[in-house]
Design a protein around this motif. Sequence first.
Motif, mmCIF file in Angstrom:
data_model
loop_
_atom_site.group_PDB
_atom_site.id
_atom_site.type_symbol
_atom_site.label_atom_id
_atom_site.label_comp_id
_atom_site.label_asym_id
_atom_site.label_seq_id
_atom_site.Cartn_x
_atom_site.Cartn_y
_atom_site.Cartn_z
ATOM 1 N N UNK A 38 -56.417 -45.318 -18.493
ATOM 2 C CA UNK A 38 -57.226 -44.248 -18.033
ATOM 3 C C UNK A 38 -58.240 -44.932 -17.164
ATOM 4 N N UNK A 39 -58.529 -46.056 -17.387
ATOM 5 C CA UNK A 39 -59.531 -46.849 -16.591
ATOM 6 C C UNK A 39 -58.840 -47.132 -15.127
ATOM 7 N N UNK B 263 -52.809 -40.099 -15.147
ATOM 8 C CA UNK B 263 -53.615 -39.284 -15.945
ATOM 9 C C UNK B 263 -52.743 -38.490 -17.191
ATOM 10 N N UNK B 264 -51.665 -38.003 -16.625
ATOM 11 C CA UNK B 264 -50.771 -37.545 -17.894
ATOM 12 C C UNK B 264 -50.550 -38.472 -18.962
ATOM 13 N N UNK B 265 -50.224 -39.778 -18.599
ATOM 14 C CA UNK B 265 -49.758 -40.781 -19.485
ATOM 15 C C UNK B 265 -51.107 -41.133 -20.340
ATOM 16 N N UNK C 257 -58.795 -32.034 -16.481
ATOM 17 C CA UNK C 257 -58.050 -32.794 -15.475
ATOM 18 C C UNK C 257 -57.143 -31.798 -14.524
ATOM 19 N N UNK C 258 -56.609 -31.008 -15.278
ATOM 20 C CA UNK C 258 -55.412 -30.402 -14.643
ATOM 21 C C UNK C 258 -55.784 -29.080 -14.248
ATOM 22 N N UNK C 259 -57.104 -28.388 -14.471
ATOM 23 C CA UNK C 259 -57.340 -27.355 -14.121
ATOM 24 C C UNK C 259 -58.520 -27.400 -12.927
ATOM 25 N N UNK D 19 -52.237 -29.292 -7.415
ATOM 26 C CA UNK D 19 -51.059 -30.167 -7.293
ATOM 27 C C UNK D 19 -50.023 -29.732 -8.368
ATOM 28 N N UNK D 20 -49.746 -28.234 -8.042
ATOM 29 C CA UNK D 20 -49.001 -27.871 -9.010
ATOM 30 C C UNK D 20 -47.376 -28.058 -8.699
ATOM 31 N N UNK D 21 -46.553 -27.416 -9.683
ATOM 32 C CA UNK D 21 -45.189 -27.793 -9.363
ATOM 33 C C UNK D 21 -44.614 -29.101 -10.062
ATOM 34 N N UNK D 22 -44.799 -30.221 -9.201
ATOM 35 C CA UNK D 22 -44.244 -31.554 -9.812
ATOM 36 C C UNK D 22 -44.992 -31.764 -11.171
ATOM 37 N N UNK D 23 -46.197 -32.009 -11.153
ATOM 38 C CA UNK D 23 -46.855 -32.253 -12.361
ATOM 39 C C UNK D 23 -46.846 -31.084 -13.695
#
Lengths: 501, 139
Positions: free
Chosen positions: A173-174, A212-214, A259-261, A267-271
């Motif tokens: 995260x950092x 960020x997902x990880x 994060x993702x909204x 950055x749609x599609x891939x993630x």
Amino acid sequence: MSWLLALPFFIPITTALIAFLARGRKHLCSVISITGCFAALCVSIAIVTLVVSGGPQAAQMGDWQAPYGITLIADRLSAVMLLISAIVGLCVALFAISDINENRVKLGFHCFFQLLLAGVSGSFVTGDLFNLYVWFEVMLIASFALLVLGGEKIQLDGGIKYVALNLVSTLLMLTSIGLLYGLTGTLNMAQLHISLAEVDNPVAISTLAVIFICAFGIKAAIFPLFFWLPASYHVPPVAVTAVFAGLLTKVGVYALIRTFTLIFPNDLGFTQNILLGAALLTMLTGVLGAAAQYEFRKILSFHIISQIGFLILGLALNSPLALAGTVFYMIHNIVAKTNLFLISGTAQRLAGSYELNEIGGLYKASPLLSTFFFIAAFSLAGFPPLSGFWAKLLLVKASLDQTAYFVTAVALITGALTLFSMSKIWAEAFWKPHPQGHCKSLYSLSVAERLQRLLPVSLLASITLILGFMPEPFIEYALGTAGELLHPDDYLEAVLTGSSH
Amino acid sequence: MNSIILQTATRVLVALILVFSVYMLLRGHNYPGGGFIAGLIAASAFALFAMAWGMEAAQSALRIPPGNLAVSGVALAGLSGLMAIFYGDGPFSGQWLTLIGAKEEDGIVISNVLFFDIGVYLTVLGAVLTLIFALEEAS
């Protein structure tokens, strides 16, 4: 106004300090802790009413204007998360009176418990990515302490696994926060929404999104990063497990949603595909893992993972209905899950063990507890008309709208397997006679202890029932939340114009 | 450790390190330094004292349990953030109290930022010493 937004973490920190000074006296400590939780509940109700009537509310700490200072912001999502975590906090604080022994109180249980709540609430109100990291740390340090408090051997074993994997997540995260700052020069989430759209470096942005997902995925326990959860959640006293189960992983999900909204909306599609795949696998592995378990709390721990899959699914589908489903699911799941853990604690108190092979006869011994378990467990499995049904319905409807039939099928199979696990607990712990022939009844406990154990459980069960029988206003609130998440104009305006205080 | 050289040197060093930590704390207002680093420096003084004279001597030199020190530090930092409420400003906003003269003309002013830093100082000192004492006792 700006003070109101600071109160959700000011109150628990103050309570923690007072509880620390009073840690030698068990009764006084409980009173302090419960008072603090009640005050936090009142504040969160005030915030929810304010947000519903007036849209997102922002406050600039130290009067440093965004994007330079730290912004606190409450929109519909933050407000409802604050409210629900305050309710969970209050219920667990009540339950802890009888569940946490004097030794643990002396070591500072209530102090760490309140710090945990402060970390959770702080994560929900902050509008700054680095500040979010700080609140995560507060929450983590408190959770480390709660996990090993008491120092039993099994606790240290679970604690080490928990600490090790969460440190990896913190490090990721950092790192990602540092990289993001390098790309955009800001960490204010509203400013990031604008600045990141102007960065012309799709490779860097995709990499960041995956890190960020990880990072948040470990916190949220999504597939394949969930191993710390079933390894550690069954070791501390059940009041601690209940608050962990209710809140900790959900903060990870909350961070993913934010994060993702807000930060990576384009950055749609891939993630989105990564999230969707992770969500489906999380749902299935969680529920299959639970099917293999024969310990009350381990079954429930694996179900936490499976439910996280549903929450991420709504985010991955990324339609208004799906996000509304995620929000409704979150409310329902936090309530039902916390309640199940609290009930498992009382079941262990009465029947003598968490191992399903060694217990039984709870239905005959205490029909009341069985009723509460029935409500919470079958709500979790998505039985109509309980709250889980509406939550799953929203998500299934959203997946059907996008003609994602495979997703629908996985969601329904997971629901069926959840029902299987819950019936297993029901049949083993409640219906079958006790193998040693005797299961204590609730009436064998003292009146005070009965009250301390049943009051929080009945409160949470009634919320489940209200969500189930009157879902309309809640679904409407969730749809409003989804609208705010997908079109964050009001959010951006509240933060960046800095009109309030 | 029973080394007469270390013990003799410690008497001088501890005092020096503690004074230096206060200097760092005050310097941090306008230059590099501040409560966090100063707290670490002060903790190192007590760690050195514990090494030379033993745990109990260090604990009695500190006079209050380190845990309480940390908690009072957090409380002080929190209170300094609350100060703004009396002036109608937002949480943690800077407040300057004039002691002598005017701020612009070489007067002496004192800010809540300083109290916040002292709070950080005490918190870091208390927290680090709690760890050191606990580890020392375990070993």
